[in-house]
Write an enzyme that holds these catalytic residues in place. Structure first.
Site, PDB file in Angstrom:
ATOM      1  N   LYS A 182       0.801  -1.333  -0.066  1.00  0.00           N
ATOM      2  CA  LYS A 182      -0.003   0.076  -0.001  1.00  0.00           C
ATOM      3  C   LYS A 182       1.004   1.411   0.138  1.00  0.00           C
ATOM      4  CE  LYS A 182      -4.224  -1.296   2.300  1.00  0.00           C
ATOM      5  NZ  LYS A 182      -4.190  -2.639   2.172  1.00  0.00           N
ATOM      6  N   GLU A 194      -6.380   1.786  -2.566  1.00  0.00           N
ATOM      7  CA  GLU A 194      -5.648   0.451  -3.108  1.00  0.00           C
ATOM      8  C   GLU A 194      -6.073   0.256  -4.477  1.00  0.00           C
ATOM      9  OE1 GLU A 194      -6.841  -1.395   0.661  1.00  0.00           O
ATOM     10  OE2 GLU A 194      -7.379  -3.033  -0.697  1.00  0.00           O
ATOM     11  N   ARG A 240      -6.842  -8.039 -10.324  1.00  0.00           N
ATOM     12  CA  ARG A 240      -7.355  -9.083 -10.528  1.00  0.00           C
ATOM     13  C   ARG A 240      -8.838  -8.645 -10.964  1.00  0.00           C
ATOM     14  NH1 ARG A 240      -8.282  -8.353  -5.219  1.00  0.00           N
ATOM     15  NH2 ARG A 240     -10.267  -8.740  -4.477  1.00  0.00           N
ATOM     16  N   VAL A 259     -14.971 -10.305  -7.606  1.00  0.00           N
ATOM     17  CA  VAL A 259     -16.178 -10.837  -7.517  1.00  0.00           C
ATOM     18  C   VAL A 259     -17.443 -10.239  -8.324  1.00  0.00           C
ATOM     19  CG1 VAL A 259     -17.997 -11.722  -5.663  1.00  0.00           C
ATOM     20  CG2 VAL A 259     -15.511 -11.966  -5.293  1.00  0.00           C
TER      21      VAL A 259
HETATM   22  C1  MV4 Z   1      -9.732   3.595   5.133  1.00  0.00           C
HETATM   23  C2  MV4 Z   1     -11.055   3.802   5.693  1.00  0.00           C
HETATM   24  C3  MV4 Z   1     -11.246   5.122   6.351  1.00  0.00           C
HETATM   25  N1  MV4 Z   1      -9.902   5.965   6.307  1.00  0.00           N
HETATM   26  N2  MV4 Z   1      -8.856   4.338   5.085  1.00  0.00           N
HETATM   27  C4  MV4 Z   1     -11.025  -1.015   4.343  1.00  0.00           C
HETATM   28  C5  MV4 Z   1     -10.091  -2.039   3.822  1.00  0.00           C
HETATM   29  C6  MV4 Z   1      -9.246  -1.423   2.665  1.00  0.00           C
HETATM   30  N3  MV4 Z   1     -10.264  -1.674   1.536  1.00  0.00           N
HETATM   31  C7  MV4 Z   1      -9.343  -0.166   3.041  1.00  0.00           C
HETATM   32  N4  MV4 Z   1     -10.668   0.157   3.850  1.00  0.00           N
HETATM   33  C8  MV4 Z   1     -10.520   1.496   4.541  1.00  0.00           C
HETATM   34  N5  MV4 Z   1      -9.547   2.474   4.343  1.00  0.00           N
HETATM   35  C9  MV4 Z   1      -8.792   5.482   5.713  1.00  0.00           C
HETATM   36  N6  MV4 Z   1      -7.730   6.514   6.089  1.00  0.00           N
HETATM   37  C10 MV4 Z   1     -12.149   2.989   5.588  1.00  0.00           C
HETATM   38  C11 MV4 Z   1     -11.807   1.675   4.984  1.00  0.00           C
HETATM   39  C12 MV4 Z   1     -12.994   0.931   4.811  1.00  0.00           C
HETATM   40  C13 MV4 Z   1     -13.591   0.201   5.894  1.00  0.00           C
HETATM   41  C14 MV4 Z   1     -13.276   0.625   7.333  1.00  0.00           C
HETATM   42  C15 MV4 Z   1     -13.683   0.103   8.298  1.00  0.00           C
HETATM   43  C16 MV4 Z   1     -14.873  -0.710   8.266  1.00  0.00           C
HETATM   44  C17 MV4 Z   1     -15.486  -1.031   7.032  1.00  0.00           C
HETATM   45  C18 MV4 Z   1     -14.718  -0.398   5.946  1.00  0.00           C
HETATM   46  C19 MV4 Z   1     -15.261  -0.793   4.450  1.00  0.00           C
HETATM   47  C20 MV4 Z   1     -14.556  -0.106   3.484  1.00  0.00           C
HETATM   48  C21 MV4 Z   1     -13.488   0.737   3.675  1.00  0.00           C
END
Ligand code: MV4
Length: 447
Positions: A116, A287, A291, A294
């Site tokens: 990341k 990110e 790939r 789903v």
């Molecule tokens: C975050 C965020 C809030 N602030 N980064 C979740 C895993 C990966 N896909 C990145 N994700 C997130 N990154 C910052 N700086 C919120 C998420 C996030 C998330 C976080 C907690 C619970 C559910 C989530 C669902 C989608 C994204």
């Protein structure tokens, strides 16, 4: 074009890839574990090779056995599906070294996006907005703590090798930083063998919006619009839809331009997804998924483009069959992931499906890997199928979804279907008024 490809996966995605390959006149090789001897993908493929015992470490993660099966059957290429080895650059290197083609991005692209911090640095250089924070090499706690103060609490500590929420810690107050950092590092070391972290401003109530991109080996890259994946539970997507509720033309152009820039920055080839957080008119790259995902059928429904056809075509040396100006979207599509789980506790519910009846009719697609009489093995992901519904607009799509859910029958095991029947009647869902926390709050209220 390939004469024969091997699908290194199982379940609904293996069946889905076989369908497109057969449409193209490409013969297919399935691989299967002990537990999958009577699985649908084995029945659907032209040939099938047993690759090992039921646990994934003895079968679907055994790249050596998968490559041996491809060589033994004369397959020219391997489609990884998603999960398993689909984002494993070492496997890609092994496939190429064996003289086979990997239907997907290069190992270099997977490595470039796999960490990341490096991914964010690369995106920043390409002019793609990233979540404000620290994503440098230095990892001393004193430096990280001072960066957190600069960023401003609450902050999110993220494992650079992490994904799907693993190795992530939200920190509300400076006094908690040191313990949260140690805990995130421990989890990351255990899960990924890499305890390096980045620190980001915590975006409080975002939507999770991702843009489908596709590149070929001639420097072309296009987008296929966005998907809203905010309806998640413990980082597992539950509902995905396109277009994203509330998206404006200006915001869509900004996000899709940024996504294409990201794909071009790494000379991306194949299907990929650029993940953003969106809040109050601002969006931030978090990110890239290197790939096929789903939820790709949602994009296929609104654009009419078969993404697996494009994957096979590009991997065999062809260019993209479409130019950006040819890619239009029409209507609205929603996907419900149907898991063999208790709809309230989400605990897995393996067992025998005594009756499986899928809905049909205009705008209805079901991608599944099961059938009446099928015994669901306990070894793998609980996803048994996806209901994808398309309509001319979101209201018609929701109407169709409600009817399709009522028509869908899965007897003998518990599934998440009742959850969707409940959600499709919910006002917030009907209005598209939900962020990444909405579903977990809703489920907590239901308890
Ligand atoms: C975050 C965020 C809030 N602030 N980064 C979740 C895993 C990966 N896909 C990145 N994700 C997130 N990154 C910052 N700086 C919120 C998420 C996030 C998330 C976080 C907690 C619970 C559910 C989530 C669902 C989608 C994204």
């Amino acid at each position: 074009m390939f004469a024969k490809i091997l699908i290194a996966n199982r379940g609904e995605i293996a069946c889905r890839v076989i369908r497109t390959a057969r449409k193209m006149g490409v013969r297919t090789i399935a691989v299967y574990s002990d537990a999958d001897a009577r699985s649908l993908h084995v029945e659907m493929a032209d040939e099938a090779v047993h690759i090992g015992l039921s646990p994934v470490g003895e079968s679907y993660l055994r790249g050596d056995k998968i490559i041996a099966a491809a060589l033994a059957t004369g397959a020219q290429a391997i489609h990884p599906g998603y999960g398993f080895l689909s984002e494993n650059p070492d496997f890609v290197d092994q496939v190429v070294a064996a003289g086979l083609i990997f239907i997907g991005p290069s190992a270099a692209s997977i490595r470039a996006m796999g960490l990341k911090d490096a991914a964010k640095r690369l995106m920043e250089k390409a002019g793609v907005p990233v979540v404000p924070g620290y994503h440098g090499e230095a990892q001393e706690i004193v430096l990280l703590a001072s960066k957190a103060r600069e960023i401003g609490y609450p902050v999110l500590i993220k494992a650079r090798a992490g994904g799907g929420g693993k190795g992530m810690r939200r920190v509300e107050h400076p006094d908690e930083f040191s313990e949260a950092l140690s805990s995130a590092r421990r989890e990351a070391k255990a899960a990924f063998g890499d305890d390096r972290v980045l620190v980001e401003k915590y975006v409080d109530k975002p939507r999770h919006i991702e843009v489908q991109v596709f590149g070929d080996n001639f420097g072309n890259a296009v987008h296929l619009y966005e998907r809203d994946c905010s309806a998640q539970r413990r980082h597992q997507k539950v509902i995905e839809e396109s277009p994203a509720p509330g998206m404006t033309e200006a915001l869509r152009k900004a996000m899709t331009d940024a996504a294409v820039k990201a794909a071009k920055a790494i000379h991306y080839s194949g299907a990929g997804t650029i993940e953003f957080l969106y809040e109050n008119g601002e969006f931030y790259f978090i990110e890239m998924n290197t790939r096929l995902q789903v939820e790709h059928p949602v994009t296929e429904a609104i654009t009419g483009i078969d993404l697996v056809h494009e994957q096979i075509r590009v991997a065999s040396g062809g260019g993209l069959s479409v130019k950006q100006e040819d890619i239009k979207f029409n209507g609205h599509a929603i996907e419900c992931r149907i898991n063999a789980e208790d709809p309230r506790t989400f605990t897995p519910s393996p067992g025998t499906i005594t009756h499986f009846h899928t809905p049909g009719g205009l705008g209805i697609r079901v991608d599944s890997g099961v059938y009446s009489g099928y015994k669901i093995p306990p070894y793998y992901d609980s996803l048994i199928g996806k209901l994808i519904v398309h309509g001319r607009n979101r209201v018609e799509c929701m109407m169709r979804l409600r009817r399709a859910l009522d028509e869908f029958v899965v007897d003998g095991i518990k599934t998440t279907l009742p959850l969707f029947r409940d959600l499709v009647g919910n006002a917030d869902i009907a209005n598209g008024d939900y962020d990444i926390h909405w579903l977990e709050k809703y489920l907590a209220k239901e308890d």
